[in-house]
Design a protein around this motif. Structure first.
Motif, PDB file in Angstrom:
ATOM      1  N   VAL A  41      11.227   0.083   8.250  1.00 55.62           N
ATOM      2  CA  VAL A  41      10.617  -1.092   7.603  1.00 55.62           C
ATOM      3  C   VAL A  41      10.081  -0.747   6.208  1.00 55.62           C
ATOM      4  CG1 VAL A  41       8.270  -0.827   8.566  1.00 55.62           C
ATOM      5  CG2 VAL A  41       9.178  -3.114   8.097  1.00 55.62           C
ATOM      6  N   GLU A  42       9.613   0.501   6.028  1.00 55.93           N
ATOM      7  CA  GLU A  42       9.096   0.884   4.699  1.00 55.93           C
ATOM      8  C   GLU A  42      10.212   0.807   3.657  1.00 55.93           C
ATOM      9  OE1 GLU A  42       8.891   2.617   7.543  1.00 55.93           O
ATOM     10  OE2 GLU A  42       7.187   3.991   7.569  1.00 55.93           O
ATOM     11  N   GLU A  43      11.416   1.258   4.054  1.00 54.19           N
ATOM     12  CA  GLU A  43      12.548   1.227   3.109  1.00 54.19           C
ATOM     13  C   GLU A  43      12.968  -0.203   2.816  1.00 54.19           C
ATOM     14  OE1 GLU A  43      16.024   3.885   2.980  1.00 54.19           O
ATOM     15  OE2 GLU A  43      15.131   4.713   4.820  1.00 54.19           O
ATOM     16  N   LEU A  44      12.974  -1.029   3.871  1.00 49.61           N
ATOM     17  CA  LEU A  44      13.340  -2.438   3.668  1.00 49.61           C
ATOM     18  C   LEU A  44      12.351  -3.119   2.731  1.00 49.61           C
ATOM     19  CD1 LEU A  44      14.335  -3.321   7.346  1.00 49.61           C
ATOM     20  CD2 LEU A  44      15.897  -3.294   5.382  1.00 49.61           C
ATOM     21  N   ALA A  45      11.050  -2.839   2.946  1.00 52.13           N
ATOM     22  CA  ALA A  45      10.030  -3.489   2.109  1.00 52.13           C
ATOM     23  C   ALA A  45      10.148  -3.042   0.657  1.00 52.13           C
ATOM     24  CB  ALA A  45       8.634  -3.190   2.646  1.00 52.13           C
ATOM     25  N   GLU A  46      10.621  -1.827   0.439  1.00 56.23           N
ATOM     26  CA  GLU A  46      10.718  -1.329  -0.932  1.00 56.23           C
ATOM     27  C   GLU A  46      12.022  -1.758  -1.621  1.00 56.23           C
ATOM     28  OE1 GLU A  46       9.794   2.792  -1.375  1.00 56.23           O
ATOM     29  OE2 GLU A  46      10.267   2.740  -3.530  1.00 56.23           O
ATOM     30  N   HIS A  47      13.121  -1.742  -0.856  1.00 56.47           N
ATOM     31  CA  HIS A  47      14.428  -1.904  -1.519  1.00 56.47           C
ATOM     32  C   HIS A  47      15.147  -3.213  -1.218  1.00 56.47           C
ATOM     33  CE1 HIS A  47      14.143   2.179  -2.875  1.00 56.47           C
ATOM     34  NE2 HIS A  47      13.986   2.616  -1.645  1.00 56.47           N
ATOM     35  N   ALA A  48      14.624  -4.015  -0.296  1.00 53.55           N
ATOM     36  CA  ALA A  48      15.330  -5.261   0.053  1.00 53.55           C
ATOM     37  C   ALA A  48      14.365  -6.439  -0.053  1.00 53.55           C
ATOM     38  CB  ALA A  48      15.878  -5.169   1.473  1.00 53.55           C
ATOM     39  N   CYS A  49      14.910  -7.617  -0.330  1.00 54.91           N
ATOM     40  CA  CYS A  49      14.060  -8.814  -0.334  1.00 54.91           C
ATOM     41  C   CYS A  49      14.025  -9.394   1.089  1.00 54.91           C
ATOM     42  CB  CYS A  49      14.589  -9.851  -1.321  1.00 54.91           C
ATOM     43  SG  CYS A  49      16.184 -10.546  -0.853  1.00 54.91           S
ATOM     44  N   CYS A 179       4.122 -10.869  -1.950  1.00 55.63           N
ATOM     45  CA  CYS A 179       4.279 -11.832  -0.851  1.00 55.63           C
ATOM     46  C   CYS A 179       5.615 -11.597  -0.142  1.00 55.63           C
ATOM     47  CB  CYS A 179       4.194 -13.256  -1.405  1.00 55.63           C
ATOM     48  SG  CYS A 179       4.186 -14.510  -0.130  1.00 55.63           S
ATOM     49  N   ASP A 180       6.653 -11.330  -0.924  1.00 55.10           N
ATOM     50  CA  ASP A 180       7.977 -11.073  -0.345  1.00 55.10           C
ATOM     51  C   ASP A 180       7.937  -9.830   0.554  1.00 55.10           C
ATOM     52  OD1 ASP A 180      11.012 -11.764  -0.668  1.00 55.10           O
ATOM     53  OD2 ASP A 180      10.870  -9.586  -0.834  1.00 55.10           O
ATOM     54  N   ALA A 181       7.271  -8.770   0.072  1.00 58.35           N
ATOM     55  CA  ALA A 181       7.175  -7.544   0.888  1.00 58.35           C
ATOM     56  C   ALA A 181       6.415  -7.836   2.179  1.00 58.35           C
ATOM     57  CB  ALA A 181       6.479  -6.436   0.096  1.00 58.35           C
ATOM     58  N   SER A 182       5.368  -8.658   2.082  1.00 59.16           N
ATOM     59  CA  SER A 182       4.596  -8.947   3.296  1.00 59.16           C
ATOM     60  C   SER A 182       5.448  -9.732   4.298  1.00 59.16           C
ATOM     61  CB  SER A 182       3.290  -9.666   2.965  1.00 59.16           C
ATOM     62  OG  SER A 182       3.408 -11.042   3.127  1.00 59.16           O
ATOM     63  N   CYS A 269      -0.354   5.456  13.932  1.00 57.22           N
ATOM     64  CA  CYS A 269      -0.633   4.568  12.791  1.00 57.22           C
ATOM     65  C   CYS A 269       0.314   3.381  12.882  1.00 57.22           C
ATOM     66  CB  CYS A 269      -0.443   5.293  11.460  1.00 57.22           C
ATOM     67  SG  CYS A 269       1.282   5.668  11.110  1.00 57.22           S
ATOM     68  N   ASP A 270      -0.015   2.346  12.127  1.00 54.30           N
ATOM     69  CA  ASP A 270       0.906   1.220  11.987  1.00 54.30           C
ATOM     70  C   ASP A 270       1.655   1.462  10.679  1.00 54.30           C
ATOM     71  OD1 ASP A 270       2.112  -1.195  11.301  1.00 54.30           O
ATOM     72  OD2 ASP A 270       0.485  -2.431  12.115  1.00 54.30           O
ATOM     73  N   PRO A 271       2.972   1.695  10.738  1.00 55.84           N
ATOM     74  CA  PRO A 271       3.695   2.082   9.520  1.00 55.84           C
ATOM     75  C   PRO A 271       3.669   1.012   8.438  1.00 55.84           C
ATOM     76  CG  PRO A 271       5.233   1.473  11.263  1.00 55.84           C
ATOM     77  CD  PRO A 271       3.865   1.512  11.900  1.00 55.84           C
ATOM     78  N   ARG A 272       3.310  -0.209   8.798  1.00 53.12           N
ATOM     79  CA  ARG A 272       3.298  -1.304   7.826  1.00 53.12           C
ATOM     80  C   ARG A 272       2.015  -1.330   7.009  1.00 53.12           C
ATOM     81  NH1 ARG A 272       3.937  -5.745  12.383  1.00 53.12           N
ATOM     82  NH2 ARG A 272       2.150  -4.495  13.063  1.00 53.12           N
ATOM     83  N   SER A 273       0.979  -0.678   7.553  1.00 53.90           N
ATOM     84  CA  SER A 273      -0.333  -0.799   6.906  1.00 53.90           C
ATOM     85  C   SER A 273      -0.366  -0.180   5.506  1.00 53.90           C
ATOM     86  CB  SER A 273      -1.405  -0.167   7.791  1.00 53.90           C
ATOM     87  OG  SER A 273      -2.643  -0.230   7.146  1.00 53.90           O
ATOM     88  N   ASP A 274       0.196   1.022   5.347  1.00 54.16           N
ATOM     89  CA  ASP A 274       0.143   1.661   4.020  1.00 54.16           C
ATOM     90  C   ASP A 274       0.919   0.861   2.987  1.00 54.16           C
ATOM     91  OD1 ASP A 274      -1.534   3.637   4.714  1.00 54.16           O
ATOM     92  OD2 ASP A 274      -0.024   5.232   4.861  1.00 54.16           O
ATOM     93  N   VAL A 275       1.999   0.201   3.428  1.00 57.24           N
ATOM     94  CA  VAL A 275       2.804  -0.580   2.484  1.00 57.24           C
ATOM     95  C   VAL A 275       1.978  -1.756   1.965  1.00 57.24           C
ATOM     96  CG1 VAL A 275       4.931  -1.899   2.137  1.00 57.24           C
ATOM     97  CG2 VAL A 275       4.915   0.040   3.737  1.00 57.24           C
ATOM     98  N   ILE A 276       1.362  -2.510   2.869  1.00 56.58           N
ATOM     99  CA  ILE A 276       0.599  -3.683   2.416  1.00 56.58           C
ATOM    100  C   ILE A 276      -0.673  -3.242   1.692  1.00 56.58           C
ATOM    101  CG2 ILE A 276      -0.741  -4.152   4.531  1.00 56.58           C
ATOM    102  CD1 ILE A 276       0.981  -6.782   2.299  1.00 56.58           C
ATOM    103  N   LYS A 277      -1.213  -2.080   2.099  1.00 59.95           N
ATOM    104  CA  LYS A 277      -2.402  -1.557   1.411  1.00 59.95           C
ATOM    105  C   LYS A 277      -2.078  -1.286  -0.070  1.00 59.95           C
ATOM    106  CE  LYS A 277      -5.719   2.236   1.551  1.00 59.95           C
ATOM    107  NZ  LYS A 277      -6.143   3.480   2.177  1.00 59.95           N
ATOM    108  N   SER A 278      -0.898  -0.725  -0.332  1.00 57.52           N
ATOM    109  CA  SER A 278      -0.571  -0.415  -1.725  1.00 57.52           C
ATOM    110  C   SER A 278      -0.382  -1.711  -2.539  1.00 57.52           C
ATOM    111  CB  SER A 278       0.647   0.505  -1.819  1.00 57.52           C
ATOM    112  OG  SER A 278       1.819  -0.235  -1.615  1.00 57.52           O
TER     113      SER A 278
END
Ligand code: COA
Length: 377
Positions: A41-49, A179-182, A269-278
Motif C-alpha cells: 500500500v505504501e508503494e501504491l500511495a506514492e506511485h499510483a493515483c 486527499c488522493d493518497a488518503s 504498526c499500521d503501515p498506513r499511518s506513516d504515509v498519512i502522517k507525512s
C-alpha cells in the motif's frame, strides 16, 4: 463443544478466525504490511493515483495509461445526482450525520437506478464512485446555504472533484494529492467489519446496493470508520503538546479508549499511518501552523510509551483532513468514497463463488421449559 469452538467463543468478535478466502488483499502478515492484489500500500500511495488503485482492486491488475484515462472518464461521467435523489437529500434533516446521509442515499439510489442485467455490478460500482462525493456535497450545501450546487467539476480525480465541490474552487495540488493518497490508504482492508457485512448481505443473493448500504452502516461506528472523527475531537480538546500529554495520561488513568490507536490485526504498526502522517506534516508546513500536528505527535509518543499502542490510519488522517479544511463530520464519508472500491471487489468475489454465510452460536440461555399460559403466570 470442541476445543476449537471454545477458543472462538472465548476470543469473541471472531478474532483470529478465518471465515473465507479472498484474493483482494492481505492484511497484517507478520504483524504489519498491507498488500492490495500483491502490491504494498505504501508503494501504491506514492506511485499510483486512487483510480489506478480502484481499477486494480476491481480488475486484479493495474491499468495502462489508456485504460486509466478511460476508467477516470467513466467515473467522471457518473457524477450527476438524479432529481429524485436530490429531492430526498433536500428532505433529510440539516443536522443528520453525513454517514446517515450516505447510507440513505445509497439505499435510495437502489430504488431509482436498481440493479438489473444492464445496470450490472460493474456499472453500479462506477456510478457509486462517481456520485458519492456529489451526494454528500449536494446535501451539505443545500442545508448550509440553500444552494442547489452543480455537481459537475472539471477535475478528473475523485479527490479533486470532492475538494472542489466542498470549497467551491479547485484544491491546491498538495491538497488534492494528499486527499488522493488518503483514498488509496482507505480503499481496502480484507475482512474488516464493513466488508464482512457487505459479503454477508450479498451472500443471501440480496442486490448490490444492499451490500454497500450494509457496509456504510457498519463503517459508521467509532470502533471502525468513525474513529477518525473521534480522533479529531480528541486532538481539538488540547491547546498544545504538554496539555495533550496531561490529558491523555488522565484519560488512560480513567481507562478510556483513545480513538485512532490500536488494531485488531496489526500487532507491530499500521503501515498506513506513516504515509498519512507525512501528508499531515506537509499540509501543516504549507499552512505555516503545525500546532495540531505537534499535538498529534505528542499523543502518539505518549500512547507508545504508556500502552505500547501505535496509531492506526484514522489518527493522523484526522489532522490531515482538518488541515485540508474538511469538516469533521465528512471524515468517515471520505472513507466511504474510497472503501466502495474494496467493498465492490469483495461483493464481486463473494458472488463469483457464493455460499450463504450463516455461522452457529454457542447457546448460553435457559434449558427447554414448559410454557405457562398468560393468565396463569
Ligand atoms: N486506547 C486505549 N487502550 C486500548 C486501545 C486504545 N485505542 N486499543 C486497545 N486498548 C487496550 C484495551 O483497553 C485492552 O486492554 P486490557 O486488555 O487491559 O483490557 C487491550 O488494549 C486490547 O484491546 P481490545 O479492544 O480488546 O482489542 P480489539 O482487538 O478488540 O480492538 C480496536 C481493536 C481497534 C477496536 C481497539 O484497539 C480500539 O477500540 N481502538 C480505538 C478505536 C479505533 O481507533 N478504531 C479504528 C480501527 S482501524
Amino acid at each position: 463443544m470442541s476445543d476449537k469452538t471454545n477458543a472462538v467463543a472465548k476470543a469473541g468478535g471472531l478474532a483470529g478466525v478465518v471465515v473465507g478466502n479472498t484474493s483482494v488483499c492481505t492484511v497484517g502478515k507478520g504483524g504489519h504490511g498491507l498488500h492490495y492484489r500483491g502490491y504494498a500500500v505504501e508503494e501504491l500511495a506514492e506511485h499510483a493515483c486512487f483510480e489506478e488503485v480502484a481499477y486494480l482492486l476491481l480488475n486484479g491488475e493495474l491499468p495502462n495509461t489508456d485504460q486509466l484515462t478511460d476508467y477516470r472518464a467513466r467515473i467522471k461521467a457518473r457524477r450527476e445526482v438524479p432529481g429524485a435523489l436530490k429531492d430526498i437529500l433536500e428532505q433529510l434533516p440539516a443536522d443528520s450525520h453525513p454517514m446517515d446521509v450516505m447510507r440513505t442515499a445509497c439505499s435510495a439510489l437502489g430504488c431509482i437506478e436498481p440493479e438489473t442485467a444492464q445496470n450490472n455490478q460493474e456499472k453500479i460500482t462506477d456510478r457509486l464512485l462517481g456520485i458519492f462525493p456529489s451526494v454528500l456535497l449536494y446535501w451539505h450545501h443545500f442545508h448550509t446555504s440553500g444552494e442547489r450546487i452543480d455537481t459537475n467539476t472539471p477535475e478528473d480525480s475523485i479527490a479533486g472533484h470532492f475538494l472542489h465541490l466542498l470549497h467551491g474552487k479547485p484544491a491546491s495540488e498538495l491538497q488534492e494529492r494528499a486527499c488522493d493518497a488518503s483514498l488509496t490508504l482507505y480503499a481496502e482492508h480484507g475482512f474488516n467489519a464493513s466488508t464482512f457485512a457487505s459479503r454477508v448481505a450479498v451472500a443471501t443473493l440480496a442486490d448490490f446496493y444492499s451490500g454497500i448500504t450494509a457496509a456504510i452502516g457498519t463503517l459508521s461506528g467509532p470502533l471502525h470508520g468513525g474513529a477518525n472523527e473521534q480522533a479529531m475531537e480528541l486532538i481539538q480538546r488540547f491547546n498544545d503538546p504538554d496539555d495533550a500529554e496531561a490529558g491523555i495520561l488522565k484519560a488512560l488513568d480513567a481507562k478510556e479508549k483513545i480513538m485512532g490507536f490500536g488494531h485488531r490485526v496489526y500487532k507491530v504498526c499500521d503501515p498506513r499511518s506513516d504515509v498519512i502522517k507525512s501528508w499531515s506534516k506537509k499540509l501543516a508546513d504549507s499552512l505555516g501552523d503545525d500546532r495540531l500536528y505537534r499535538i498529534s505527535e505528542r499523543i502518539e509518543a505518549v500512547m507508545m510509551r504508556e500502552k505500547k499502542l501505535f496509531p492506526n490510519l484514522d489518527f493522523f488522517s484526522a489532522s490531515a483532513y482538518h488541515q485540508m479544511g474538511i469538516p469533521t463530520g465528512m471524515f468517515t464519508p471520505i472513507f466511504v468514497f474510497s472503501r466502495t472500491a474494496g467493498w465492490a471487489a469483495h461483493i464481486v468475489e463473494q458472488r463469483a463463488d457464493n455460499k450463504l454465510i450463516r455461522p452457529s452460536a454457542q447457546y448460553i440461555g435457559p434449558e427447554p421449559r414448559a410454557l405457562t399460559p398468560i393468565g396463569q403466570r
